[in-house]
Write a protein that holds these residues in place. Structure first.
Motif, mmCIF file in Angstrom:
data_model
loop_
_atom_site.group_PDB
_atom_site.id
_atom_site.type_symbol
_atom_site.label_atom_id
_atom_site.label_comp_id
_atom_site.label_asym_id
_atom_site.label_seq_id
_atom_site.Cartn_x
_atom_site.Cartn_y
_atom_site.Cartn_z
ATOM 1 N N ARG A 34 0.827 -1.216 0.000
ATOM 2 C CA ARG A 34 0.000 0.000 0.000
ATOM 3 C C ARG A 34 0.855 1.257 0.000
ATOM 4 N NH1 ARG A 34 -5.330 1.849 1.207
ATOM 5 N NH2 ARG A 34 -5.169 3.893 0.274
ATOM 6 N N PHE A 35 2.001 1.230 0.647
ATOM 7 C CA PHE A 35 2.850 2.408 0.734
ATOM 8 C C PHE A 35 4.025 2.380 -0.236
ATOM 9 C CE2 PHE A 35 1.047 2.449 5.175
ATOM 10 C CZ PHE A 35 0.174 3.495 4.916
ATOM 11 N N ALA A 36 3.971 1.498 -1.213
ATOM 12 C CA ALA A 36 5.060 1.384 -2.183
ATOM 13 C C ALA A 36 5.124 2.588 -3.122
ATOM 14 C CB ALA A 36 4.901 0.100 -2.999
ATOM 15 N N TRP A 37 4.026 3.262 -3.310
ATOM 16 C CA TRP A 37 3.962 4.394 -4.240
ATOM 17 C C TRP A 37 3.767 5.693 -3.474
ATOM 18 C CZ3 TRP A 37 5.027 2.999 -9.103
ATOM 19 C CH2 TRP A 37 4.832 1.669 -9.442
ATOM 20 N N ALA A 38 4.396 6.764 -3.952
ATOM 21 C CA ALA A 38 4.276 8.077 -3.307
ATOM 22 C C ALA A 38 2.826 8.535 -3.246
ATOM 23 C CB ALA A 38 5.132 9.111 -4.038
ATOM 24 N N TRP A 39 2.052 8.291 -4.304
ATOM 25 C CA TRP A 39 0.657 8.731 -4.308
ATOM 26 C C TRP A 39 -0.154 7.986 -3.254
ATOM 27 C CZ3 TRP A 39 -3.100 5.186 -5.223
ATOM 28 C CH2 TRP A 39 -2.745 4.017 -5.918
ATOM 29 N N SER A 40 0.197 6.723 -2.982
ATOM 30 C CA SER A 40 -0.499 5.968 -1.935
ATOM 31 C C SER A 40 -0.189 6.526 -0.560
ATOM 32 C CB SER A 40 -0.105 4.489 -1.982
ATOM 33 O OG SER A 40 -0.581 3.885 -3.141
ATOM 34 N N ARG A 41 1.064 6.879 -0.353
ATOM 35 C CA ARG A 41 1.443 7.496 0.933
ATOM 36 C C ARG A 41 0.750 8.838 1.106
ATOM 37 N NH1 ARG A 41 6.272 5.380 -0.966
ATOM 38 N NH2 ARG A 41 7.057 7.449 -1.565
ATOM 39 N N LEU A 42 0.694 9.634 0.044
ATOM 40 C CA LEU A 42 0.028 10.931 0.097
ATOM 41 C C LEU A 42 -1.460 10.766 0.393
ATOM 42 C CD1 LEU A 42 0.071 13.995 -0.215
ATOM 43 C CD2 LEU A 42 -0.233 13.657 -2.684
ATOM 44 N N LEU A 43 -2.100 9.806 -0.252
ATOM 45 C CA LEU A 43 -3.513 9.546 0.011
ATOM 46 C C LEU A 43 -3.720 9.169 1.476
ATOM 47 C CD1 LEU A 43 -6.446 9.171 -0.908
ATOM 48 C CD2 LEU A 43 -5.836 6.838 -1.578
ATOM 49 N N HIS A 44 -2.876 8.278 1.983
ATOM 50 C CA HIS A 44 -2.967 7.866 3.384
ATOM 51 C C HIS A 44 -2.818 9.076 4.312
ATOM 52 C CE1 HIS A 44 -2.372 5.543 7.060
ATOM 53 N NE2 HIS A 44 -1.335 6.331 7.286
ATOM 54 N N GLU A 45 -1.802 9.883 4.084
ATOM 55 C CA GLU A 45 -1.567 11.064 4.935
ATOM 56 C C GLU A 45 -2.751 12.020 4.884
ATOM 57 O OE1 GLU A 45 2.170 12.577 3.548
ATOM 58 O OE2 GLU A 45 3.244 10.789 4.239
ATOM 59 N N THR A 46 -3.359 12.169 3.708
ATOM 60 C CA THR A 46 -4.525 13.042 3.569
ATOM 61 C C THR A 46 -5.715 12.468 4.333
ATOM 62 O OG1 THR A 46 -3.737 13.786 1.405
ATOM 63 C CG2 THR A 46 -6.070 14.146 1.903
ATOM 64 N N GLN A 47 -5.957 11.174 4.196
ATOM 65 C CA GLN A 47 -7.062 10.538 4.915
ATOM 66 C C GLN A 47 -6.877 10.682 6.424
ATOM 67 O OE1 GLN A 47 -6.629 6.662 3.128
ATOM 68 N NE2 GLN A 47 -8.319 7.000 1.703
ATOM 69 N N VAL A 48 -5.685 10.401 6.906
ATOM 70 C CA VAL A 48 -5.405 10.512 8.337
ATOM 71 C C VAL A 48 -5.569 11.961 8.797
ATOM 72 C CG1 VAL A 48 -3.555 10.367 10.058
ATOM 73 C CG2 VAL A 48 -3.956 8.464 8.485
ATOM 74 N N GLY A 49 -5.083 12.901 7.999
ATOM 75 C CA GLY A 49 -5.209 14.313 8.353
ATOM 76 C C GLY A 49 -6.649 14.748 8.491
ATOM 77 N N VAL A 50 -7.487 14.332 7.556
ATOM 78 C CA VAL A 50 -8.910 14.678 7.614
ATOM 79 C C VAL A 50 -9.548 14.067 8.859
ATOM 80 C CG1 VAL A 50 -11.153 14.286 6.501
ATOM 81 C CG2 VAL A 50 -9.196 15.063 5.141
ATOM 82 N N LEU A 51 -9.276 12.791 9.112
ATOM 83 C CA LEU A 51 -9.854 12.145 10.300
ATOM 84 C C LEU A 51 -9.384 12.808 11.583
ATOM 85 C CD1 LEU A 51 -9.759 8.363 9.352
ATOM 86 C CD2 LEU A 51 -11.718 9.902 9.343
ATOM 87 N N ASN A 52 -8.105 13.123 11.686
ATOM 88 C CA ASN A 52 -7.604 13.782 12.894
ATOM 89 C C ASN A 52 -8.233 15.163 13.078
ATOM 90 O OD1 ASN A 52 -5.967 11.887 14.207
ATOM 91 N ND2 ASN A 52 -4.295 12.251 12.776
ATOM 92 N N ASP A 53 -8.482 15.878 11.979
ATOM 93 C CA ASP A 53 -9.176 17.171 12.077
ATOM 94 C C ASP A 53 -10.587 16.983 12.613
ATOM 95 O OD1 ASP A 53 -6.948 18.467 11.058
ATOM 96 O OD2 ASP A 53 -7.797 18.742 9.038
ATOM 97 N N VAL A 54 -11.299 15.979 12.106
ATOM 98 C CA VAL A 54 -12.668 15.715 12.568
ATOM 99 C C VAL A 54 -12.662 15.317 14.045
ATOM 100 C CG1 VAL A 54 -14.645 14.144 12.341
ATOM 101 C CG2 VAL A 54 -13.583 15.128 10.295
ATOM 102 N N ILE A 55 -11.749 14.444 14.421
ATOM 103 C CA ILE A 55 -11.656 14.000 15.819
ATOM 104 C C ILE A 55 -11.437 15.202 16.742
ATOM 105 C CG2 ILE A 55 -10.199 12.713 17.455
ATOM 106 C CD1 ILE A 55 -9.789 10.654 15.114
ATOM 107 N N ARG A 56 -10.521 16.070 16.365
ATOM 108 C CA ARG A 56 -10.202 17.242 17.184
ATOM 109 C C ARG A 56 -11.363 18.248 17.198
ATOM 110 N NH1 ARG A 56 -6.462 18.921 14.339
ATOM 111 N NH2 ARG A 56 -7.509 20.691 13.411
ATOM 112 N N GLU A 57 -11.868 18.602 16.017
ATOM 113 C CA GLU A 57 -12.901 19.632 15.911
ATOM 114 C C GLU A 57 -14.234 19.216 16.519
ATOM 115 O OE1 GLU A 57 -13.025 20.538 11.738
ATOM 116 O OE2 GLU A 57 -10.956 21.301 11.763
ATOM 117 N N ARG A 58 -14.572 17.940 16.438
ATOM 118 C CA ARG A 58 -15.867 17.458 16.933
ATOM 119 C C ARG A 58 -15.790 16.820 18.309
ATOM 120 N NH1 ARG A 58 -19.694 17.013 12.251
ATOM 121 N NH2 ARG A 58 -18.794 18.639 10.959
ATOM 122 N N GLY A 59 -14.599 16.742 18.861
ATOM 123 C CA GLY A 59 -14.453 16.127 20.178
ATOM 124 C C GLY A 59 -14.774 14.648 20.184
#
Length: 149
Positions: A34-59
């Motif tokens: 899954r992390f063999a390609w740069a675009w896969s790593r970028l997608l993962h980082e984006t997904q995690v970033g969005v989830l962490n924003d939701v977790i923080r903003e919504r408590g």
């Protein structure tokens, strides 16, 4: 990249998806592939970033993740008090437990072997639920099946 079934077509039926991910080799190599390609790593980082924003903003304190595979997302989430993963593949569960333990998250996340289309055995509510690659395997009507029950 997630391997497709031997026919070359993406898994689209519940049994086909289950069978694909029951393979120990698929489970063990999933993260590496899954992390063999740069675009896969970028997608993962984006997904995690969005989830962490939701977790923080919504408590968000409690989370449910459907079909987490080898716990690709959970080790990078911050601020959760507890979470439950529902995964159909025993090999993926083994890898997920190991990954969560390595990150010191074995007590935060509970992993249940189960069917993401039938959540009644959970018997509880969560602040937040997520899934990523799981839903793309199914046409709209099978996806809606679980929403109606």
């Amino acid at each position: 990249m997630t391997p497709a079934p031997s026919s070359g077509a993406p898994a689209q039926k519940e049994e086909t998806v289950k069978k694909l991910y029951q393979d120990d080799k698929v489970a063990e190599s999933y993260i590496k592939n899954r992390f063999a390609w740069a675009w896969s790593r970028l997608l993962h980082e984006t997904q995690v970033g969005v989830l962490n924003d939701v977790i923080r903003e919504r408590g968000v304190e409690t989370a449910l993740e459907l079909a987490p595979g080898p716990a690709r997302i959970a080790p990078d989430l911050r601020g959760l008090r507890s979470g439950v993963m529902v995964e159909a593949s025993e090999p993926m569960i083994d890898v997920a437990r190991r990954r969560l333990a390595e990150k010191g998250l074995g007590r935060v996340w509970e992993i249940q072997h189960g069917n993401a289309f039938d959540l009644s055995p959970l018997g509880r509510m969560f602040d937040f639920a997520s899934t990523f690659r799981f839903v793309r395997h199914f046409e709209l009507l099978p996806r809606l099946r679980s929403a109606r029950t």
